[in-house]
Enzyme design. Structure first.
Site, PDB file in Angstrom:
ATOM      1  N   CYS A  76       0.873  -1.180   0.000  1.00  0.00           N
ATOM      2  CA  CYS A  76       0.000   0.000   0.000  1.00  0.00           C
ATOM      3  C   CYS A  76       0.905   1.222   0.000  1.00  0.00           C
ATOM      4  O   CYS A  76       1.639   1.457   0.970  1.00  0.00           O
ATOM      5  CB  CYS A  76      -0.916   0.000   1.222  1.00  0.00           C
ATOM      6  SG  CYS A  76      -1.892   1.519   1.405  1.00  0.00           S
ATOM      7  N   ASN A 181      -7.726  -4.014  -8.173  1.00  0.00           N
ATOM      8  CA  ASN A 181      -8.182  -2.659  -7.864  1.00  0.00           C
ATOM      9  C   ASN A 181      -8.543  -1.979  -9.181  1.00  0.00           C
ATOM     10  O   ASN A 181      -7.984  -2.307 -10.235  1.00  0.00           O
ATOM     11  CB  ASN A 181      -7.071  -1.869  -7.168  1.00  0.00           C
ATOM     12  CG  ASN A 181      -6.651  -2.501  -5.852  1.00  0.00           C
ATOM     13  OD1 ASN A 181      -7.295  -2.323  -4.831  1.00  0.00           O
ATOM     14  ND2 ASN A 181      -5.559  -3.265  -5.879  1.00  0.00           N
ATOM     15  N   CYS A 209      -5.275   6.300  -3.456  1.00  0.00           N
ATOM     16  CA  CYS A 209      -4.636   4.977  -3.462  1.00  0.00           C
ATOM     17  C   CYS A 209      -3.257   5.141  -4.077  1.00  0.00           C
ATOM     18  O   CYS A 209      -3.136   5.467  -5.263  1.00  0.00           O
ATOM     19  CB  CYS A 209      -5.464   3.977  -4.258  1.00  0.00           C
ATOM     20  SG  CYS A 209      -4.659   2.362  -4.446  1.00  0.00           S
TER      21      CYS A 209
END
Length: 275
Positions: A76, A181, A209
């Protein structure tokens, strides 16, 4: 009642609960319940994910990163920047550091207002794929920037039903069984790039993101010849900047730069994660 100290942090609107777990303050047997319970909005602290900072035998620290649903993604980008600043604030690491993730070693530099991280080398770049989305042929690109991402270029970023279309892409048979995603980008005439993202594991649109911004920047670079650095405006209004080197359509030395804000610190009671 035993409480757990934590920081609430935000990277361009992507928010996280961060816990120094080097002394095993988190009860391992209750970990999944804690993650899911604490990440619930309105009922608890609320966050897109939870990060545990833990000892490493070879680097400054190791992290365990959890999505809000308790799943364990490899990487992430926004969370990594927040983890790096957390480690610097708590004197776990100097301004320049390296830490372990499931995606590999992440290097970070904590500046005055931003944190810059070296991403793992992207892989599996594909463009020109046509997906059937409810009977409509949709052109997408895909790439793995630590986790898998699909990028769709749209004319009007505000007109996209991110939750509906994003979920359809996330669960599309092309990306089974793990899913992907989904990112939607619009390039304005003044070259401003807007991005919106449906995140796997959060199962909703998020305000930003990091790995999605990297994916969008590299796919736009490949398709439209954009050169480094590429800045994108996230749903939160914040900017993330992607730096990279390109040779023969391959990308390396990829960095993500953006803010990593401390929102507050507190102590979590067991009631916070009781489901």
């Amino acid at each position: 009642m035993k409480t757990i100290p934590f920081f609430k942090m935000s990277g361009s609107g992507n928010d996280f609960i961060i816990i120094d777990n080097r002394k095993a303050v988190v009860p391992e047997a209750q970990l999944h319940r804690l993650v899911v319970g604490a990440c619930r909005r309105k009922m608890s602290v609320g966050a897109d994910g939870l990060i545990l900072i833990e000892p490493s035998e070879s680097l400054d620290f190791k992290w365990r990163f959890f999505n809000a649903d308790g799943s364990l993604p490899d990487m992430c980008g926004n969370g990594a920047r927040c983890a790096a600043r957390f480690a610097f604030i708590h004197k776990i690491a100097d301004r320049r550091m390296a830490f372990e993730t499931l995606a590999g070693t992440i290097e970070a530099t904590v500046g005055e207002n931003t944190v810059k991280i070296r991403m793992t080398t992207p892989r599996d770049l594909e463009t020109g794929t046509i997906l059937d989305i409810e009977g409509a042929p949709t052109a997408v690109g895909s790439i793995n920037t630590g986790v898998p991402h699909v990028v769709t270029v749209v004319d009007d970023i505000e007109a996209v039903d991110v939750k509906k279309t994003g979920r359809l892409i996330r669960h599309h048979p092309n990306f089974a069984p793990d899913g992907t995603n989904a990112n939607f980008v619009a390039v304005e005439k003044n070259r401003t790039i807007f991005i919106r993202t449906y995140e796997r594991g959060v199962e909703d649109e998020t305000l930003a993101c990091g790995t999605g911004n990297v994916a969008a920047a590299l796919i736009l670079a490949f398709e439209r010849g954009l050169t480094s650095p590429v800045s994108l405006t996230t749903r939160s209004g914040g900017q993330l900047t992607v730096h990279f080197k390109e040779q023969d359509g391959r990308y390396r030395d990829v960095f993500l730069e953006g803010d990593a804000r401390v929102i507050y610190r507190g102590e979590m009671w067991e009631e916070a994660w009781r489901l």
